[in-house]
Write an enzyme that holds these catalytic residues in place. Structure first.
Site, PDB file in Angstrom:
ATOM      1  N   TYR A   1      -1.941  -0.686  11.156  1.00 33.48           N
ATOM      2  CA  TYR A   1      -2.076  -1.342   9.848  1.00 33.48           C
ATOM      3  C   TYR A   1      -0.885  -1.011   8.952  1.00 33.48           C
ATOM      4  CZ  TYR A   1      -3.303  -1.693   4.914  1.00 33.48           C
ATOM      5  OH  TYR A   1      -3.258  -1.936   3.560  1.00 33.48           O
TER       6      TYR A   1
ATOM      7  N   LYS B   1       2.220  -3.329   7.344  1.00 37.30           N
ATOM      8  CA  LYS B   1       2.447  -3.476   5.895  1.00 37.30           C
ATOM      9  C   LYS B   1       3.887  -3.043   5.560  1.00 37.30           C
ATOM     10  CE  LYS B   1       0.111  -4.651   3.035  1.00 37.30           C
ATOM     11  NZ  LYS B   1      -0.238  -6.016   2.502  1.00 37.30           N
TER      12      LYS B   1
ATOM     13  N   THR C   1       0.817  -1.200   0.000  1.00 36.70           N
ATOM     14  CA  THR C   1       0.000   0.000   0.000  1.00 36.70           C
ATOM     15  C   THR C   1       0.858   1.261   0.000  1.00 36.70           C
ATOM     16  OG1 THR C   1      -1.475   1.290   1.435  1.00 36.70           O
ATOM     17  CG2 THR C   1      -0.103  -0.321   2.524  1.00 36.70           C
ATOM     18  N   ASP C   2       0.294   2.354  -0.508  1.00 37.30           N
ATOM     19  CA  ASP C   2       0.994   3.643  -0.443  1.00 37.30           C
ATOM     20  C   ASP C   2       1.095   4.175   0.988  1.00 37.30           C
ATOM     21  OD1 ASP C   2      -1.693   4.290  -0.098  1.00 37.30           O
ATOM     22  OD2 ASP C   2      -1.768   5.777  -1.716  1.00 37.30           O
ATOM     23  N   GLU C   3       0.297   3.584   1.904  1.00 36.39           N
ATOM     24  CA  GLU C   3       0.303   4.099   3.284  1.00 36.39           C
ATOM     25  C   GLU C   3       1.629   3.882   3.988  1.00 36.39           C
ATOM     26  OE1 GLU C   3      -2.934   3.174   5.790  1.00 36.39           O
ATOM     27  OE2 GLU C   3      -4.423   3.376   4.197  1.00 36.39           O
TER      28      GLU C   3
HETATM   29  P1  NAD Z   1      -9.709  -7.281   2.392  1.00 35.44           P
HETATM   30  O1  NAD Z   1      -9.722  -7.056   3.874  1.00 35.44           O
HETATM   31  O2  NAD Z   1     -10.923  -6.990   1.587  1.00 35.44           O
HETATM   32  O3  NAD Z   1      -9.324  -8.810   2.093  1.00 35.44           O
HETATM   33  C1  NAD Z   1      -8.322  -9.475   2.806  1.00 35.44           C
HETATM   34  C2  NAD Z   1      -8.488 -10.971   2.554  1.00 35.44           C
HETATM   35  O4  NAD Z   1      -7.432 -11.656   3.243  1.00 35.44           O
HETATM   36  C3  NAD Z   1      -9.808 -11.542   3.081  1.00 35.44           C
HETATM   37  O5  NAD Z   1     -10.386 -12.408   2.138  1.00 35.44           O
HETATM   38  C4  NAD Z   1      -9.386 -12.304   4.329  1.00 35.44           C
HETATM   39  O6  NAD Z   1     -10.242 -13.409   4.628  1.00 35.44           O
HETATM   40  C5  NAD Z   1      -7.987 -12.749   3.955  1.00 35.44           C
HETATM   41  N1  NAD Z   1      -7.136 -13.010   5.115  1.00 35.44           N
HETATM   42  C6  NAD Z   1      -6.956 -12.205   6.200  1.00 35.44           C
HETATM   43  N2  NAD Z   1      -6.115 -12.798   7.075  1.00 35.44           N
HETATM   44  C7  NAD Z   1      -5.743 -13.984   6.528  1.00 35.44           C
HETATM   45  C8  NAD Z   1      -4.882 -15.025   6.931  1.00 35.44           C
HETATM   46  N3  NAD Z   1      -4.238 -14.977   8.114  1.00 35.44           N
HETATM   47  N4  NAD Z   1      -4.720 -16.087   6.119  1.00 35.44           N
HETATM   48  C9  NAD Z   1      -5.385 -16.160   4.928  1.00 35.44           C
HETATM   49  N5  NAD Z   1      -6.221 -15.209   4.497  1.00 35.44           N
HETATM   50  C10 NAD Z   1      -6.395 -14.122   5.279  1.00 35.44           C
HETATM   51  O7  NAD Z   1      -8.456  -6.476   1.866  1.00 35.44           O
HETATM   52  P2  NAD Z   1      -8.234  -5.706   0.460  1.00 35.44           P
HETATM   53  O8  NAD Z   1      -8.728  -4.333   0.600  1.00 35.44           O
HETATM   54  O9  NAD Z   1      -8.707  -6.580  -0.621  1.00 35.44           O
HETATM   55  O10 NAD Z   1      -6.632  -5.655   0.447  1.00 35.44           O
HETATM   56  C11 NAD Z   1      -5.889  -6.727  -0.119  1.00 35.44           C
HETATM   57  C12 NAD Z   1      -4.414  -6.375  -0.107  1.00 35.44           C
HETATM   58  O11 NAD Z   1      -4.206  -5.184  -0.860  1.00 35.44           O
HETATM   59  C13 NAD Z   1      -3.850  -6.102   1.277  1.00 35.44           C
HETATM   60  O12 NAD Z   1      -2.548  -6.625   1.341  1.00 35.44           O
HETATM   61  C14 NAD Z   1      -3.822  -4.585   1.371  1.00 35.44           C
HETATM   62  O13 NAD Z   1      -2.815  -4.153   2.251  1.00 35.44           O
HETATM   63  C15 NAD Z   1      -3.519  -4.218  -0.060  1.00 35.44           C
HETATM   64  N6  NAD Z   1      -3.981  -2.889  -0.518  1.00 35.44           N
HETATM   65  C16 NAD Z   1      -5.286  -2.535  -0.353  1.00 35.44           C
HETATM   66  C17 NAD Z   1      -5.727  -1.306  -0.876  1.00 35.44           C
HETATM   67  C18 NAD Z   1      -7.186  -0.877  -0.763  1.00 35.44           C
HETATM   68  O14 NAD Z   1      -7.518   0.219  -1.211  1.00 35.44           O
HETATM   69  N7  NAD Z   1      -8.086  -1.686  -0.222  1.00 35.44           N
HETATM   70  C19 NAD Z   1      -4.816  -0.473  -1.530  1.00 35.44           C
HETATM   71  C20 NAD Z   1      -3.467  -0.869  -1.637  1.00 35.44           C
HETATM   72  C21 NAD Z   1      -3.079  -2.092  -1.151  1.00 35.44           C
HETATM   73  O1  DAU Z   2      -4.135   3.883   0.459  1.00 35.27           O
HETATM   74  C1  DAU Z   2      -4.349   2.509   0.408  1.00 35.27           C
HETATM   75  C2  DAU Z   2      -5.173   2.064   1.602  1.00 35.27           C
HETATM   76  O2  DAU Z   2      -6.501   2.494   1.341  1.00 35.27           O
HETATM   77  C3  DAU Z   2      -5.129   0.557   1.830  1.00 35.27           C
HETATM   78  O3  DAU Z   2      -3.828   0.203   2.211  1.00 35.27           O
HETATM   79  C4  DAU Z   2      -6.107   0.130   2.932  1.00 35.27           C
HETATM   80  O4  DAU Z   2      -6.145  -1.279   3.038  1.00 35.27           O
HETATM   81  C5  DAU Z   2      -7.485   0.645   2.568  1.00 35.27           C
HETATM   82  O5  DAU Z   2      -8.398   0.345   3.623  1.00 35.27           O
HETATM   83  C6  DAU Z   2      -7.437   2.155   2.334  1.00 35.27           C
HETATM   84  O6  DAU Z   2      -7.121   2.845   3.573  1.00 35.27           O
HETATM   85  P1  DAU Z   2      -7.901   4.184   4.010  1.00 35.27           P
HETATM   86  O7  DAU Z   2      -7.785   4.304   5.467  1.00 35.27           O
HETATM   87  O8  DAU Z   2      -7.512   5.326   3.155  1.00 35.27           O
HETATM   88  O9  DAU Z   2      -9.400   3.735   3.559  1.00 35.27           O
HETATM   89  P2  DAU Z   2     -10.840   3.892   4.255  1.00 35.27           P
HETATM   90  O10 DAU Z   2     -11.822   3.372   3.263  1.00 35.27           O
HETATM   91  O11 DAU Z   2     -10.877   3.323   5.618  1.00 35.27           O
HETATM   92  O12 DAU Z   2     -10.990   5.470   4.374  1.00 35.27           O
HETATM   93  C7  DAU Z   2     -10.828   6.326   3.245  1.00 35.27           C
HETATM   94  C8  DAU Z   2     -10.915   7.762   3.749  1.00 35.27           C
HETATM   95  O13 DAU Z   2     -12.253   8.019   4.189  1.00 35.27           O
HETATM   96  C9  DAU Z   2     -10.039   8.046   4.955  1.00 35.27           C
HETATM   97  O14 DAU Z   2      -9.551   9.378   4.843  1.00 35.27           O
HETATM   98  C10 DAU Z   2     -10.980   7.929   6.148  1.00 35.27           C
HETATM   99  C11 DAU Z   2     -12.296   8.413   5.575  1.00 35.27           C
HETATM  100  N1  DAU Z   2     -13.536   7.807   6.134  1.00 35.27           N
HETATM  101  C12 DAU Z   2     -13.606   6.457   6.254  1.00 35.27           C
HETATM  102  C13 DAU Z   2     -14.774   5.859   6.694  1.00 35.27           C
HETATM  103  C14 DAU Z   2     -14.872   4.347   6.864  1.00 35.27           C
HETATM  104  C15 DAU Z   2     -14.628   8.619   6.420  1.00 35.27           C
HETATM  105  O15 DAU Z   2     -14.571   9.867   6.291  1.00 35.27           O
HETATM  106  N2  DAU Z   2     -15.781   8.031   6.840  1.00 35.27           N
HETATM  107  C16 DAU Z   2     -15.912   6.680   6.982  1.00 35.27           C
HETATM  108  O16 DAU Z   2     -17.009   6.197   7.385  1.00 35.27           O
END
Ligand code: NAD
Ligand code: DAU
Length: 332
Positions: free
Chosen positions: A148, A152, A121-123
């Site tokens: 988190y 990562k 992630t960019d975080e």
């Molecule tokens: P998500 O929470 O939707 O999915 C995570 C999946 O991993 C789930 O299916 C869960 O059951 C599985 N999991 C969790 N713990 C596990 C374990 N111990 N063993 C096996 N499976 C397990 O997450 P996401 O948003 O799809 O993110 C997926 C990946 O992408 C992560 O590595 C996250 O850091 C990265 N990422 C997410 C975003 C975003 O915007 N959501 C952006 C950049 C990177």
């Molecule tokens: O940047 C990549 C990341 O993006 C991934 O690594 C994470 O897995 C993914 O969850 C996401 O992280 P954020 O914390 O940015 O996403 P989230 O959807 O939780 O929140 C997006 C923005 O919205 C953040 O600034 C918090 C805000 N927010 C979130 C929720 C749930 C609100 O204002 N209201 C809300 O109810």
């Protein structure tokens, strides 16, 4: 035939990737997923059995992981605890899955000499000022803010060390915020969409001026496939689609697209340590591997996402009350 082991393939981005692989390649996919609250087998249930199989298990289970890695040509590692707000509530599962789980997979990839792609992630880079023209690049120093993002960041460093010290054939990618179908309703965009569908006012943390750099999940998938097939071993690639928007604008857009008044939302308690702005410079990926995003119209992508949540209430409805009770207890 190439077999990919996709960890976390029943989660949001992992399941989008599995759909992408089935549509665009002839690879076979084995999904390893623990099916935590965030994993949903329904997200991949429509895919053909002769292309995709699901193994329910933990990436920290060394014997299981070794067995599955031994049968794969490559591992694409998505599995993680992924939600910042959960990590502020209870960090332990983040250490267990994101650090010990990644370590377990790396050891198996080392023993079995299997190609590995790590999803991050960019975080890991922390945040940027709102008025700063800078964007994250592959050389931005790590500076994570939350449990988190710190786990990562730690997992990324493990991958880099296993490349350098043990010769593991790994690449890494760090992507910005994804949106699209199959995203858990704890996350910002689907939480607000399903709130409106349930007659609940959307909830904006703090002022809502925080900026996220949105990319469609299918563009993330095409970038990962490109890196898997053509990326240089040991390299990190940043994935982004020039999608910077502040949260206030996104919530107001969701309300307008759903036919509601654009001010029909509440400001709620801010997230502790809330990162201000993320922005990705993906020029390395574009110049070196020729990747480009396809989903450039955010309004159209968001409208299609809204329609998906309208059409698939059975996919999310069972978890809505629990998620809202979690947030209510945090004043959010
Ligand atoms: P998500 O929470 O939707 O999915 C995570 C999946 O991993 C789930 O299916 C869960 O059951 C599985 N999991 C969790 N713990 C596990 C374990 N111990 N063993 C096996 N499976 C397990 O997450 P996401 O948003 O799809 O993110 C997926 C990946 O992408 C992560 O590595 C996250 O850091 C990265 N990422 C997410 C975003 C975003 O915007 N959501 C952006 C950049 C990177
Ligand atoms: O940047 C990549 C990341 O993006 C991934 O690594 C994470 O897995 C993914 O969850 C996401 O992280 P954020 O914390 O940015 O996403 P989230 O959807 O939780 O929140 C997006 C923005 O919205 C953040 O600034 C918090 C805000 N927010 C979130 C929720 C749930 C609100 O204002 N209201 C809300 O109810």
């Amino acid at each position: 035939m190439t077999t990919l082991l996709v960890t976390g393939g029943a989660g949001f981005i992992g399941s989008n990737f599995v759909h992408h692989i089935v549509e665009h390649t002839d690879y076979h996919v084995v999904v390893l997923d623990k099916l935590t609250y965030a994993g949903n087998p329904a997200s991949i249930a429509d895919l053909p059995d002769d292309r995709v199989s699901l193994v329910v298990g933990d990436i920290a289970d060394a014997a299981l992981v070794d067995d599955l890695v031994a049968q794969a040509d490559a591992v694409v590692h998505y599995a993680a605890e992924s939600h910042n707000d959960n990590s502020l509530n209870d960090p332990r599962p983040f250490l267990e899955t994101n650090l010990i789980g990644t370590f377990t997979l790396l050891e198996a990839a080392r023993r079995r000499d299997v190609r590995f792609h790590h999803i991050s992630t960019d975080e890991v880079y922390g945040d940027l000022e709102l008025d700063d023209p800078a964007r994250f690049t592959e050389s931005t120093p790590y500076n994570p803010s939350s449990p988190y993002s710190s786990t990562k960041a730690g997992s990324d460093l493990l991958v880099r060390a296993w490349v350098r010290s043990f010769g593991v054939q790994a690449t890494l990618s760090n992507c910005s915020n994804n949106y699209g179908a199959y995203q858990h309703i704890e996350k910002f965009i689907p939480r607000q969409i399903t709130n409106v569908l349930r007659g609940i006012r959307p909830k904006l943390y703090g002022s809502g001026h925080n900026v996220r750099d949105w990319i469609h999940a299918d563009d993330h998938s095409s970038a990962v496939l490109r890196i898997l097939e053509a990326g240089r071993i040991g390299e990190t690639y940043l994935i982004g689609a020039d999608g910077e928007r502040n949260n206030k604008d996104v919530v107001e857009l969701i309300l307008r697209l759903m036919g509601e008044s654009s001010d029909a939302y509440d400001h709620v308690a801010d997230r502790p340590g809330h990162d201000l702005r993320y922005a990705i410079d993906s020029s390395k990926l574009r110049a070196e591997l020729g990747w480009e995003p396809r989903y450039r119209d955010f309004d159209a992508g968001l409208m299609a996402t809204i329609q998906w949540y309208r059409d698939n209430e059975s996919w999310w409805a069972a978890d809505k009350d629990r998620v809202e009770a979690f947030y209510a207890a945090r004043g959010q």
